[in-house]
Design a protein around this motif. Structure first.
Motif, PDB file in Angstrom:
ATOM      1  N   MET A  41       0.699  -1.324   0.121  1.00 38.79           N
ATOM      2  CA  MET A  41      -0.029   0.169   0.111  1.00 38.79           C
ATOM      3  C   MET A  41       1.016   1.128  -0.076  1.00 38.79           C
ATOM      4  SD  MET A  41      -3.051   0.514   2.005  1.00 38.79           S
ATOM      5  CE  MET A  41      -2.560   0.524   3.995  1.00 38.79           C
ATOM      6  N   HIS A  56      -5.711   8.737  -1.641  1.00 35.71           N
ATOM      7  CA  HIS A  56      -5.304   8.016  -1.392  1.00 35.71           C
ATOM      8  C   HIS A  56      -6.668   8.220   0.241  1.00 35.71           C
ATOM      9  CE1 HIS A  56      -1.908   8.221  -3.040  1.00 35.71           C
ATOM     10  NE2 HIS A  56      -1.990  10.149  -3.296  1.00 35.71           N
ATOM     11  N   HIS A  59      -7.318   4.165   2.334  1.00 32.43           N
ATOM     12  CA  HIS A  59      -5.757   3.746   2.935  1.00 32.43           C
ATOM     13  C   HIS A  59      -6.749   3.756   4.121  1.00 32.43           C
ATOM     14  CE1 HIS A  59      -2.569   3.661   0.501  1.00 32.43           C
ATOM     15  NE2 HIS A  59      -3.019   5.444  -0.038  1.00 32.43           N
TER      16      HIS A  59
END
Length: 137
Positions: A41, A56, A59
């Motif tokens: 990741m 993003h 995440h």
């Protein structure tokens, strides 16, 4: 989950006593898999720094999964059974509630990551495949 591997017969090796180290080996393997996931990741975030290439905010599933990973590993089997944990906030009940919240976070992040996978990526691939087959015919 403690009896998951009880009926599984390891290959007989006299140099290693698997009965006492089964949980330790399973924890190490889980940690390695978890580290590998974070490594991939972070690598993807470095290779695709723009939000158009890789969102993003996706995440957050990994962050909640990491939090749940530490919550689950903070509680031992003896604490859940009540063998070694009599005092504390809520005793055995508190350990069970803490473990339950950890599992709920883990399953919630797993479901959210599958939602992101299918919602953001698989549908785009299916749309592109549909467009290319229409263009070819």
């Amino acid at each position: 989950m403690a009896g998951f591997l009880d009926n599984f017969r390891w290959p007989e090796c006299e140099c290693i006593d698997w009965s006492e180290r089964r949980n330790a080996v399973a924890s190490v393997v889980a940690g390695i898999l978890f580290f590998t996931g974070w490594w991939i990741m972070i690598d993807a975030a470095v290779v695709y720094p723009k939000p158009e290439q890789l969102n993003h905010t996706f995440h957050t599933c990994g962050v909640f999964s990491t939090l749940a990973f530490f919550m689950i590993n903070a509680v031992s089997n003896a604490q859940v059974r009540g063998d070694s944990y009599e005092s504390g906030c809520l005793g055995r009940t508190g350990a069970r509630v803490w473990l339950f919240i950890g599992f709920m976070l883990m399953f919630g992040s797993l479901i959210a990551s599958m939602w992101i996978l299918f919602g953001a990526y698989v549908t785009q691939i299916l749309t592109l495949l549909r467009q290319t087959t229409e263009a070819l015919s």
